[in-house]
Scaffold this motif. Structure first.
Motif, PDB file in Angstrom:
ATOM      1  N   PHE A 181       0.845  -1.191   0.000  1.00 26.13           N
ATOM      2  CA  PHE A 181       0.000   0.000   0.000  1.00 26.13           C
ATOM      3  C   PHE A 181       0.886   1.248   0.000  1.00 26.13           C
ATOM      4  O   PHE A 181       1.216   1.791   1.062  1.00 26.13           O
ATOM      5  N   PRO A 182       1.305   1.726  -1.176  1.00 24.95           N
ATOM      6  CA  PRO A 182       2.262   2.839  -1.256  1.00 24.95           C
ATOM      7  C   PRO A 182       1.843   4.085  -0.471  1.00 24.95           C
ATOM      8  O   PRO A 182       2.705   4.758   0.105  1.00 24.95           O
ATOM      9  N   ARG A 183       0.569   4.392  -0.417  1.00 22.00           N
ATOM     10  CA  ARG A 183       0.135   5.582   0.337  1.00 22.00           C
ATOM     11  C   ARG A 183       0.386   5.414   1.832  1.00 22.00           C
ATOM     12  O   ARG A 183       0.795   6.350   2.508  1.00 22.00           O
ATOM     13  N   LEU A 184       0.123   4.228   2.352  1.00 18.76           N
ATOM     14  CA  LEU A 184       0.399   3.988   3.773  1.00 18.76           C
ATOM     15  C   LEU A 184       1.904   3.947   4.039  1.00 18.76           C
ATOM     16  O   LEU A 184       2.366   4.443   5.057  1.00 18.76           O
ATOM     17  N   LEU A 185       2.658   3.375   3.125  1.00 21.13           N
ATOM     18  CA  LEU A 185       4.113   3.310   3.277  1.00 21.13           C
ATOM     19  C   LEU A 185       4.717   4.706   3.326  1.00 21.13           C
ATOM     20  O   LEU A 185       5.605   4.983   4.141  1.00 21.13           O
ATOM     21  N   ALA A 186       4.218   5.612   2.497  1.00 23.16           N
ATOM     22  CA  ALA A 186       4.745   6.970   2.423  1.00 23.16           C
ATOM     23  C   ALA A 186       4.203   7.886   3.523  1.00 23.16           C
ATOM     24  O   ALA A 186       4.762   8.953   3.771  1.00 23.16           O
ATOM     25  N   ALA A 187       3.137   7.470   4.180  1.00 22.63           N
ATOM     26  CA  ALA A 187       2.486   8.314   5.189  1.00 22.63           C
ATOM     27  C   ALA A 187       3.321   8.402   6.474  1.00 22.63           C
ATOM     28  O   ALA A 187       4.088   7.497   6.799  1.00 22.63           O
ATOM     29  N   THR A 188       3.107   9.487   7.203  1.00 19.75           N
ATOM     30  CA  THR A 188       3.731   9.621   8.515  1.00 19.75           C
ATOM     31  C   THR A 188       2.987   8.733   9.516  1.00 19.75           C
ATOM     32  O   THR A 188       1.830   8.347   9.278  1.00 19.75           O
ATOM     33  N   PRO A 189       3.606   8.414  10.640  1.00 17.70           N
ATOM     34  CA  PRO A 189       2.892   7.659  11.670  1.00 17.70           C
ATOM     35  C   PRO A 189       1.605   8.355  12.113  1.00 17.70           C
ATOM     36  O   PRO A 189       0.591   7.688  12.367  1.00 17.70           O
ATOM     37  N   GLU A 190       1.631   9.677  12.170  1.00  8.94           N
ATOM     38  CA  GLU A 190       0.428  10.425  12.565  1.00  8.94           C
ATOM     39  C   GLU A 190      -0.685  10.252  11.533  1.00  8.94           C
ATOM     40  O   GLU A 190      -1.856  10.092  11.880  1.00  8.94           O
ATOM     41  N   GLN A 191      -0.342  10.286  10.248  1.00  8.52           N
ATOM     42  CA  GLN A 191      -1.349  10.096   9.189  1.00  8.52           C
ATOM     43  C   GLN A 191      -1.913   8.682   9.226  1.00  8.52           C
ATOM     44  O   GLN A 191      -3.106   8.471   9.055  1.00  8.52           O
ATOM     45  N   HIS A 231     -10.981   3.600   6.641  1.00  9.25           N
ATOM     46  CA  HIS A 231     -10.848   4.803   5.829  1.00  9.25           C
ATOM     47  C   HIS A 231      -9.815   5.739   6.438  1.00  9.25           C
ATOM     48  O   HIS A 231      -9.834   6.004   7.631  1.00  9.25           O
ATOM     49  N   TRP A 232      -8.916   6.237   5.591  1.00 12.57           N
ATOM     50  CA  TRP A 232      -7.956   7.285   5.943  1.00 12.57           C
ATOM     51  C   TRP A 232      -8.304   8.502   5.104  1.00 12.57           C
ATOM     52  O   TRP A 232      -7.931   8.592   3.927  1.00 12.57           O
ATOM     53  N   GLU A 233      -9.033   9.428   5.668  1.00 16.83           N
ATOM     54  CA  GLU A 233      -9.490  10.618   4.941  1.00 16.83           C
ATOM     55  C   GLU A 233      -8.317  11.415   4.383  1.00 16.83           C
ATOM     56  O   GLU A 233      -8.301  11.779   3.214  1.00 16.83           O
ATOM     57  N   ALA A 234      -7.313  11.707   5.211  1.00 17.83           N
ATOM     58  CA  ALA A 234      -6.179  12.539   4.777  1.00 17.83           C
ATOM     59  C   ALA A 234      -5.384  11.892   3.650  1.00 17.83           C
ATOM     60  O   ALA A 234      -4.789  12.585   2.830  1.00 17.83           O
ATOM     61  N   LEU A 235      -5.388  10.561   3.605  1.00 19.62           N
ATOM     62  CA  LEU A 235      -4.638   9.839   2.576  1.00 19.62           C
ATOM     63  C   LEU A 235      -5.498   9.477   1.368  1.00 19.62           C
ATOM     64  O   LEU A 235      -4.988   8.919   0.398  1.00 19.62           O
ATOM     65  N   LYS A 236      -6.792   9.779   1.459  1.00 21.66           N
ATOM     66  CA  LYS A 236      -7.745   9.394   0.413  1.00 21.66           C
ATOM     67  C   LYS A 236      -7.617   7.895   0.083  1.00 21.66           C
ATOM     68  O   LYS A 236      -7.514   7.485  -1.060  1.00 21.66           O
ATOM     69  N   ALA A 264      -2.243   6.805  11.769  1.00 23.05           N
ATOM     70  CA  ALA A 264      -3.068   6.645  12.972  1.00 23.05           C
ATOM     71  C   ALA A 264      -4.445   7.290  12.834  1.00 23.05           C
ATOM     72  O   ALA A 264      -5.334   7.011  13.636  1.00 23.05           O
ATOM     73  N   GLN A 265      -4.639   8.121  11.838  1.00 18.48           N
ATOM     74  CA  GLN A 265      -5.918   8.823  11.656  1.00 18.48           C
ATOM     75  C   GLN A 265      -6.839   8.042  10.721  1.00 18.48           C
ATOM     76  O   GLN A 265      -7.153   8.473   9.630  1.00 18.48           O
ATOM     77  N   PHE A 266      -7.260   6.877  11.169  1.00 18.00           N
ATOM     78  CA  PHE A 266      -8.167   6.034  10.383  1.00 18.00           C
ATOM     79  C   PHE A 266      -9.512   5.951  11.072  1.00 18.00           C
ATOM     80  O   PHE A 266      -9.652   6.250  12.252  1.00 18.00           O
ATOM     81  N   GLU A 267     -10.487   5.539  10.302  1.00 15.26           N
ATOM     82  CA  GLU A 267     -11.834   5.310  10.842  1.00 15.26           C
ATOM     83  C   GLU A 267     -12.244   3.887  10.503  1.00 15.26           C
ATOM     84  O   GLU A 267     -12.183   3.473   9.345  1.00 15.26           O
ATOM     85  N   LEU A 268     -12.632   3.127  11.524  1.00 19.14           N
ATOM     86  CA  LEU A 268     -13.211   1.794  11.321  1.00 19.14           C
ATOM     87  C   LEU A 268     -14.716   1.939  11.251  1.00 19.14           C
ATOM     88  O   LEU A 268     -15.314   2.625  12.079  1.00 19.14           O
ATOM     89  N   SER A 269     -15.323   1.305  10.264  1.00 20.22           N
ATOM     90  CA  SER A 269     -16.773   1.325  10.148  1.00 20.22           C
ATOM     91  C   SER A 269     -17.229  -0.033   9.633  1.00 20.22           C
ATOM     92  O   SER A 269     -16.401  -0.825   9.176  1.00 20.22           O
ATOM     93  N   PRO A 270     -18.522  -0.294   9.662  1.00 21.02           N
ATOM     94  CA  PRO A 270     -19.014  -1.550   9.092  1.00 21.02           C
ATOM     95  C   PRO A 270     -18.697  -1.691   7.605  1.00 21.02           C
ATOM     96  O   PRO A 270     -18.671  -2.788   7.076  1.00 21.02           O
ATOM     97  N   ARG A 271     -18.404  -0.575   6.944  1.00 20.60           N
ATOM     98  CA  ARG A 271     -18.103  -0.606   5.506  1.00 20.60           C
ATOM     99  C   ARG A 271     -16.627  -0.764   5.201  1.00 20.60           C
ATOM    100  O   ARG A 271     -16.261  -0.999   4.059  1.00 20.60           O
ATOM    101  N   GLY A 272     -15.736  -0.620   6.201  1.00 18.90           N
ATOM    102  CA  GLY A 272     -14.316  -0.794   5.944  1.00 18.90           C
ATOM    103  C   GLY A 272     -13.441   0.089   6.815  1.00 18.90           C
ATOM    104  O   GLY A 272     -13.832   0.501   7.900  1.00 18.90           O
TER     105      GLY A 272
END
Length: 70
Positions: free
Chosen positions: A32-42, A54-59, A44-52
């Motif tokens: 997952f290149p976007r996660l690999l390139a992201a900072t630890p802070e980015q 999501h990392w808004e800042a990383l799209k 950590a900013q995920f949302e768990l939902s019944p649909r999956g």
């Protein structure tokens, strides 16, 4: 039986997905290149939902983050 993501965390190389049935799955960040390139802070900013997951800042969206077991 359908199992959902309960929590997740990262180390330097992997995304660790904790399932509600107690299993833990490690996935290389290199997949997952976007996660690999992201900072630890980015990461950590995920949302768990019944649909999956999501990392808004990383799209970035993992739809249907559910796992089946027999």
């Amino acid at each position: 039986m359908t199992t959902s993501t309960k929590a997740l965390h990262f180390d330097d190389d992997s995304l660790w997905v904790h399932l509600d049935d107690g299993r833990v799955i490690a996935v290389p960040l290199a997949w997952f290149p976007r996660l690999l390139a992201a900072t630890p802070e980015q990461r950590a900013q995920f949302e768990l939902s019944p649909r999956g997951i999501h990392w808004e800042a990383l799209k970035l969206w993992f739809k249907g983050a559910r796992f089946r077991s027999s």
